[in-house]
Design a protein around this motif. Structure first.
Motif, PDB file in Angstrom:
ATOM      1  N   THR A  81       0.856  -1.181   0.000  1.00 31.29           N
ATOM      2  CA  THR A  81       0.000   0.000   0.000  1.00 31.29           C
ATOM      3  C   THR A  81       0.895   1.234   0.000  1.00 31.29           C
ATOM      4  O   THR A  81       2.025   1.203   0.492  1.00 31.29           O
ATOM      5  CB  THR A  81      -0.917   0.072   1.238  1.00 31.29           C
ATOM      6  OG1 THR A  81      -0.119   0.199   2.408  1.00 31.29           O
ATOM      7  CG2 THR A  81      -1.805  -1.134   1.346  1.00 31.29           C
ATOM      8  N   ALA A  82       0.371   2.306  -0.557  1.00 33.20           N
ATOM      9  CA  ALA A  82       1.039   3.599  -0.515  1.00 33.20           C
ATOM     10  C   ALA A  82      -0.027   4.666  -0.389  1.00 33.20           C
ATOM     11  O   ALA A  82      -1.110   4.549  -0.979  1.00 33.20           O
ATOM     12  CB  ALA A  82       1.870   3.818  -1.773  1.00 33.20           C
ATOM     13  N   SER A  83       0.263   5.696   0.392  1.00 32.53           N
ATOM     14  CA  SER A  83      -0.704   6.791   0.520  1.00 32.53           C
ATOM     15  C   SER A  83       0.032   8.116   0.610  1.00 32.53           C
ATOM     16  O   SER A  83       1.135   8.207   1.148  1.00 32.53           O
ATOM     17  CB  SER A  83      -1.596   6.588   1.752  1.00 32.53           C
ATOM     18  OG  SER A  83      -0.833   6.610   2.927  1.00 32.53           O
ATOM     19  N   LEU A  84      -0.599   9.124   0.046  1.00 31.71           N
ATOM     20  CA  LEU A  84      -0.100  10.496   0.092  1.00 31.71           C
ATOM     21  C   LEU A  84      -1.324  11.391   0.224  1.00 31.71           C
ATOM     22  O   LEU A  84      -2.136  11.471  -0.704  1.00 31.71           O
ATOM     23  CB  LEU A  84       0.693  10.839  -1.173  1.00 31.71           C
ATOM     24  CG  LEU A  84       1.215  12.273  -1.278  1.00 31.71           C
ATOM     25  CD1 LEU A  84       2.211  12.559  -0.137  1.00 31.71           C
ATOM     26  CD2 LEU A  84       1.887  12.505  -2.617  1.00 31.71           C
ATOM     27  N   GLY A  85      -1.471  11.999   1.392  1.00 29.84           N
ATOM     28  CA  GLY A  85      -2.677  12.783   1.640  1.00 29.84           C
ATOM     29  C   GLY A  85      -3.888  11.873   1.626  1.00 29.84           C
ATOM     30  O   GLY A  85      -3.898  10.827   2.267  1.00 29.84           O
ATOM     31  N   ASP A  86      -4.901  12.244   0.836  1.00 30.61           N
ATOM     32  CA  ASP A  86      -6.113  11.431   0.736  1.00 30.61           C
ATOM     33  C   ASP A  86      -6.014  10.339  -0.324  1.00 30.61           C
ATOM     34  O   ASP A  86      -6.844   9.439  -0.386  1.00 30.61           O
ATOM     35  CB  ASP A  86      -7.322  12.316   0.410  1.00 30.61           C
ATOM     36  CG  ASP A  86      -7.680  13.234   1.568  1.00 30.61           C
ATOM     37  OD1 ASP A  86      -7.360  12.886   2.716  1.00 30.61           O
ATOM     38  OD2 ASP A  86      -8.277  14.303   1.306  1.00 30.61           O
ATOM     39  N   SER A  88      -4.486   7.041  -2.350  1.00 32.49           N
ATOM     40  CA  SER A  88      -3.831   5.791  -1.937  1.00 32.49           C
ATOM     41  C   SER A  88      -3.865   4.762  -3.064  1.00 32.49           C
ATOM     42  O   SER A  88      -4.706   4.836  -3.964  1.00 32.49           O
ATOM     43  CB  SER A  88      -4.505   5.209  -0.697  1.00 32.49           C
ATOM     44  OG  SER A  88      -5.830   4.820  -0.995  1.00 32.49           O
ATOM     45  N   THR A  89      -2.933   3.828  -2.999  1.00 32.84           N
ATOM     46  CA  THR A  89      -2.938   2.668  -3.890  1.00 32.84           C
ATOM     47  C   THR A  89      -2.771   1.416  -3.054  1.00 32.84           C
ATOM     48  O   THR A  89      -2.096   1.431  -2.024  1.00 32.84           O
ATOM     49  CB  THR A  89      -1.808   2.708  -4.950  1.00 32.84           C
ATOM     50  OG1 THR A  89      -0.550   2.691  -4.276  1.00 32.84           O
ATOM     51  CG2 THR A  89      -1.898   3.921  -5.840  1.00 32.84           C
ATOM     52  N   SER A  90      -3.380   0.342  -3.508  1.00 31.54           N
ATOM     53  CA  SER A  90      -3.216  -0.979  -2.900  1.00 31.54           C
ATOM     54  C   SER A  90      -2.920  -1.958  -4.028  1.00 31.54           C
ATOM     55  O   SER A  90      -3.614  -1.952  -5.043  1.00 31.54           O
ATOM     56  CB  SER A  90      -4.484  -1.427  -2.178  1.00 31.54           C
ATOM     57  OG  SER A  90      -4.776  -0.549  -1.126  1.00 31.54           O
ATOM     58  N   THR A  91      -1.898  -2.781  -3.824  1.00 33.93           N
ATOM     59  CA  THR A  91      -1.500  -3.741  -4.850  1.00 33.93           C
ATOM     60  C   THR A  91      -1.428  -5.136  -4.256  1.00 33.93           C
ATOM     61  O   THR A  91      -0.899  -5.314  -3.159  1.00 33.93           O
ATOM     62  CB  THR A  91      -0.125  -3.358  -5.444  1.00 33.93           C
ATOM     63  OG1 THR A  91      -0.221  -2.057  -6.010  1.00 33.93           O
ATOM     64  CG2 THR A  91       0.318  -4.338  -6.509  1.00 33.93           C
ATOM     65  N   PHE A  92      -1.953  -6.110  -5.002  1.00 34.81           N
ATOM     66  CA  PHE A  92      -1.834  -7.515  -4.616  1.00 34.81           C
ATOM     67  C   PHE A  92      -1.366  -8.298  -5.831  1.00 34.81           C
ATOM     68  O   PHE A  92      -1.913  -8.159  -6.923  1.00 34.81           O
ATOM     69  CB  PHE A  92      -3.171  -8.086  -4.131  1.00 34.81           C
ATOM     70  CG  PHE A  92      -3.071  -9.547  -3.789  1.00 34.81           C
ATOM     71  CD1 PHE A  92      -2.480  -9.941  -2.609  1.00 34.81           C
ATOM     72  CD2 PHE A  92      -3.530 -10.513  -4.668  1.00 34.81           C
ATOM     73  CE1 PHE A  92      -2.357 -11.288  -2.291  1.00 34.81           C
ATOM     74  CE2 PHE A  92      -3.411 -11.859  -4.365  1.00 34.81           C
ATOM     75  CZ  PHE A  92      -2.821 -12.246  -3.173  1.00 34.81           C
ATOM     76  N   ASP A  93      -0.310  -9.088  -5.645  1.00 34.73           N
ATOM     77  CA  ASP A  93       0.202  -9.992  -6.681  1.00 34.73           C
ATOM     78  C   ASP A  93       0.344 -11.375  -6.073  1.00 34.73           C
ATOM     79  O   ASP A  93       0.565 -11.509  -4.873  1.00 34.73           O
ATOM     80  CB  ASP A  93       1.598  -9.556  -7.165  1.00 34.73           C
ATOM     81  CG  ASP A  93       1.577  -8.284  -7.967  1.00 34.73           C
ATOM     82  OD1 ASP A  93       1.190  -8.346  -9.135  1.00 34.73           O
ATOM     83  OD2 ASP A  93       1.962  -7.228  -7.427  1.00 34.73           O
ATOM     84  N   ILE A  94       0.253 -12.391  -6.910  1.00 33.34           N
ATOM     85  CA  ILE A  94       0.589 -13.744  -6.480  1.00 33.34           C
ATOM     86  C   ILE A  94       1.482 -14.345  -7.548  1.00 33.34           C
ATOM     87  O   ILE A  94       1.201 -14.251  -8.740  1.00 33.34           O
ATOM     88  CB  ILE A  94      -0.654 -14.610  -6.178  1.00 33.34           C
ATOM     89  CG1 ILE A  94      -0.215 -15.916  -5.538  1.00 33.34           C
ATOM     90  CG2 ILE A  94      -1.517 -14.798  -7.405  1.00 33.34           C
ATOM     91  CD1 ILE A  94      -1.242 -16.546  -4.648  1.00 33.34           C
TER      92      ILE A  94
END
Length: 192
Positions: A81-86, A88-94
């Motif tokens: 996950t990454a966030s800056l202020g409001d 955000s990104t969420s990443t899932f890999d397998i």
């Protein structure tokens, strides 16, 4: 001083002999572990700190099984996950991750690993209108696993990962990321 440092590194790498049994990288051995990371970055301009911090968190567990001596089949779910202020990104890999571990009959095990998998990234600009992108990912890694005691390993690796992240029904050229990285982790092993 540099000569002494490099000489010691070569001695550790090629000449290390563990007083414990060298049972890693043998058929029937399981390897469990992974990596975790966190960072928070705040910009500074003209001596004043910015109001928002870029916060990143990543978690990458690992499970592998040696089907023959030195050859391991692994599975790696990866979450970040990454966030800056409001925003955000969420990443899932397998990833499916076969690896060859070179048995030097010492505590040092150089390795090469390939990864192939699928992942998705969700971006939320903070206004409630999120967007999800997905696609194939692959990676190549090489590094060193160093045995500590009877059943623990510290590992360091260099790698390249290519992630494709296209919107649904995309018919244009590839979107995504190319990542060069240095990673470190800790694993335990048992069996055999």
């Amino acid at each position: 001083m540099k000569k002494l440092f490099y000489s010691l590194m070569i001695l550790i790498f090629f000449g290390s002999v563990s007083i414990f049994a060298q049972n890693f990288a043998n058929k029937g051995v399981w390897e469990l572990g992974g990596m975790i990371g966190f960072s928070s970055t705040t910009s500074v301009s003209n001596g004043e700190s910015g109001s928002d911090a870029l916060t990143q968190f990543s978690f990458e567990p690992y499970v592998g099984y040696f089907v023959i001596n030195c050859f391991e089949l692994g599975l790696i779910p990866s979450f970040s996950t990454a966030s800056l202020g409001d925003a955000s990104t969420s990443t899932f890999d397998i990833y499916f991750a076969p690896a060859w571990n070179f048995n030097l009959h010492s505590a040092a095990f150089p390795f090469v690993e390939g990864r192939i998998g699928y992942g998705s990234t969700t971006y939320d600009p903070g206004e409630g209108d999120s967007n999800t992108l997905s696609g194939l990912s692959w990676a190549l890694r090489g590094g060193l696993k160093y045995q500590l005691g009877n059943s623990a390993l510290v590992n360091v690796s260099l790698g390249y990962t290519q992630n494709t992240r296209n919107p649904k029904d995309w018919d244009g050229d590839r979107n995504g990321t190319n990542v060069f990285d240095v990673m470190a982790g800790f694993t335990v092993f048992f069996g055999h």
